[in-house]
Design a protein around this motif. Structure first.
Motif, short mmCIF file in Angstrom:
data_model
loop_
_atom_site.label_atom_id
_atom_site.label_comp_id
_atom_site.label_asym_id
_atom_site.label_seq_id
_atom_site.Cartn_x
_atom_site.Cartn_y
_atom_site.Cartn_z
N LEU A 1 0.80 -1.22 0.00
CA LEU A 1 0.00 0.00 0.00
C LEU A 1 0.83 1.28 0.00
O LEU A 1 0.37 2.30 -0.52
CB LEU A 1 -0.94 0.02 1.21
N PHE A 2 2.06 1.24 0.57
CA PHE A 2 2.77 2.51 0.78
C PHE A 2 4.25 2.47 0.40
O PHE A 2 4.96 3.46 0.66
CB PHE A 2 2.65 2.93 2.25
N ARG A 3 4.74 1.41 -0.16
CA ARG A 3 6.14 1.41 -0.56
C ARG A 3 6.24 1.29 -2.08
O ARG A 3 5.29 0.82 -2.71
CB ARG A 3 6.88 0.25 0.12
N PRO A 4 7.37 1.75 -2.64
CA PRO A 4 8.60 2.18 -1.98
C PRO A 4 8.47 3.55 -1.32
O PRO A 4 7.77 4.43 -1.83
CB PRO A 4 9.61 2.24 -3.13
N LEU A 5 9.15 3.70 -0.18
CA LEU A 5 9.28 4.98 0.50
C LEU A 5 10.61 5.61 0.11
O LEU A 5 11.42 4.97 -0.58
CB LEU A 5 9.19 4.76 2.01
N PRO A 6 10.86 6.86 0.48
CA PRO A 6 12.13 7.49 0.11
C PRO A 6 13.34 6.63 0.48
O PRO A 6 13.41 6.08 1.59
CB PRO A 6 12.11 8.80 0.92
N PHE A 7 14.24 6.47 -0.49
CA PHE A 7 15.50 5.75 -0.35
C PHE A 7 15.33 4.23 -0.35
O PHE A 7 16.31 3.51 -0.15
CB PHE A 7 16.28 6.20 0.90
N ASP A 8 14.13 3.72 -0.57
CA ASP A 8 13.97 2.28 -0.78
C ASP A 8 14.58 1.86 -2.11
O ASP A 8 15.20 0.79 -2.22
CB ASP A 8 12.48 1.89 -0.76
N VAL A 9 14.38 2.68 -3.13
CA VAL A 9 14.93 2.42 -4.47
C VAL A 9 15.74 3.65 -4.86
O VAL A 9 15.20 4.75 -5.00
CB VAL A 9 13.81 2.17 -5.49
N ASN A 10 17.04 3.47 -5.03
CA ASN A 10 17.94 4.61 -5.22
C ASN A 10 18.20 4.93 -6.69
O ASN A 10 19.30 4.79 -7.20
CB ASN A 10 19.27 4.35 -4.49
N ASN B 1 4.58 8.26 -2.28
CA ASN B 1 4.03 7.33 -1.30
C ASN B 1 4.11 7.88 0.11
O ASN B 1 3.23 7.64 0.94
CB ASN B 1 4.75 5.98 -1.38
N PHE B 2 5.19 8.60 0.42
CA PHE B 2 5.35 9.19 1.75
C PHE B 2 4.25 10.22 2.03
O PHE B 2 3.67 10.25 3.12
CB PHE B 2 6.74 9.83 1.88
#
Length: 452
Positions: A350-359, A370-371
């Protein structure tokens, strides 16, 4: 009196004279910009330079047909029997989509050498690969649709033209969700219309050549049907619900379960919230699930493992089948591990990727979006009352979100790239839920003011 009229006018309203002038100006500026870019050759050079990964060889000619279809479908929007304000915003949204489909998407296609879109192009448009035994039923259905489209429409086997057509399908889905919101809230909320029209991920993934725009259209028609259902217009409701379900199932067969299970789960939720249990108390069942997962192995481990080992291995095989560029390792050794994983898996879906999950650039933009969605969801949930959670529309919408999260928990966690693409299916429901909860809060405040 003048001040009162000004305050009563909607924020995004445009009067008759202004809308007519704005429409003409918008069409003139759009045509001038596109024709200037086309005849200067800059767009063709860009398409040729960034089209190295495409199976097509003549990308300049291919791109030309894409531009023509973009202009032609813009003319279709102009000819639609809609109100001026809606038509203006649809044309603006269409221009935004064309910038993404014929502009920014070129960089995305240049960055990734292997895309599902190229597979559909090879099988359905160029007929370079036999699609008879490739993929599941949904993939073969889409291949057949592309073969028919290329045969009966003048797209001249153009990859960019078919992308533009799929983007137009996505715009139709956006308009359907907007009309559903008008039925739900009994007013035209143009702020919501702007969010739907300009949200980057929604626009991007509903414009690609693939299953996503078709599935998105099916989901939007389903939402429209449910809106009619809540307004007791059963004939319209059943038509649009069945139409949306048929379209979505045509590419993803499990959509039938996603669309109809919420009607079974919502009454259970209603009974729960009729007991006036605060939403914050759901933290306790979540902790119970987590602790239960830790102790499941020691209590019933041998019995459950011997009974369900085959299904557990199937879960691991299904997870391994979704490898990609943003893959996370995920192997279940027990059913207790599956139970412990579910809260994290649903949250990821529901909410990922969040910041810095995928660079990378796409991952960072996805994380920021998402954030922001997560913050608005938390605010809406924790400021809601138990009365809001007894609203039928809230129960239906939250039930769909929960069921969808359980369906996609495994795949989304294993591959965050796929997670963001699949998120298109549930994103409209999340936005509607936030609006539903805020609507109930506004009703409570109005009642309190009347009492005072």
């Amino acid at each position: 009196m003048a001040d009162q009229d000004a305050h009563s006018r909607p924020v995004f309203s445009i009067d008759r004279m202004d809308s007519k002038k704005l429409l003409k100006i918008f069409i003139f500026v759009s045509l001038a910009a596109i024709l200037t870019a086309v005849f200067s050759g800059q767009l063709f050079e860009l398409a040729r330079g960034l089209g190295n990964n495409s199976p097509k060889f003549r990308m300049d000619e291919d791109y030309f047909w894409g531009v023509l279809w973009a202009l032609g479908l813009g003319a279709v929007i102009y000819a639609l029997p809609l109100g001026r304000v809606e038509k203006i915003w649809l044309l603006i949204f269409w221009a935004f989509r064309c910038v993404i489909t014929l502009g920014l998407m070129l960089f995305y296609e240049d960055f990734y050498s292997s895309l599902d879109s190229y597979g559909y192009l090879k099988r359905g448009i160029l007929a370079q690969v036999d699609s008879g035994n490739f993929g599941g039923a949904g993939t073969q259905h889409l291949d057949q649709l592309l073969i028919l489209t290329n045969h009966y429409l003048p797209i001249h086997s153009s990859y960019h033209a078919i992308k533009v057509i799929f983007s137009f399908i996505g715009l139709g889905a956006v308009f359907s969700i907007w009309r559903a919101s008008v039925l739900f809230f009994e007013k035209e909320n143009f702020r919501f219309f702007l969010i739907l029209g300009f949200l980057p991920s929604l626009t991007f993934w509903s414009s690609v050549l693939g299953k996503d725009p078709v599935n998105f259209l099916g989901g939007s028609l389903y939402i429209l049907g449910v809106a009619y259902f809540f307004k007791n217009k059963k004939n319209f409701a059943f038509f649009w619900i069945l139409m949306g379900t048929a379209i979505a199932c045509w590419v993803r067969i499990w959509s039938v379960a996603l669309f109809f299970l919420p009607f079974l789960l919502a009454p259970i939720f209603r009974e729960f919230f009729n007991r006036k249990i605060p939403i914050k108390s759901l933290i306790i069942p979540t902790l119970v699930i987590l602790l239960g997962g830790f102790y499941l192995d020691s209590w019933l481990g041998p019995i459950i493992e011997s009974f369900g080992r085959e299904y557990l291995e199937s879960l691991n095989r299904m997870s391994a089948g979704w490898d990609g560029g943003s893959t996370q390792d995920l192997i279940f050794n027990s059913w207790g591990a599956v139970l412990r994983f579910l809260p994290l898996g649903v949250f990821t879906a529901l909410f990922r990727p969040l910041p810095f999950d995928v660079n990378n650039a796409f991952g960072i933009l996805a994380g920021l979006e998402n954030f922001i969605l997560l913050l608005f969801t938390i605010r809406a949930v924790f400021k809601s009352s138990s009365l809001a959670w007894r609203d039928p529309s809230v129960l239906w919408c939250s039930s769909f979100i929960l069921i969808w999260g359980l369906f996609y928990a495994l795949v989304s966690y294993h591959n965050l790239g796929s997670a963001f693409r699949f998120h298109l299916q549930v994103l409209p429901f999340q936005l509607l839920l936030i609006l539903f909860l805020n609507r109930q809060k506004s009703k409570i405040l109005r009642v309190a003011e009347l009492k005072l």
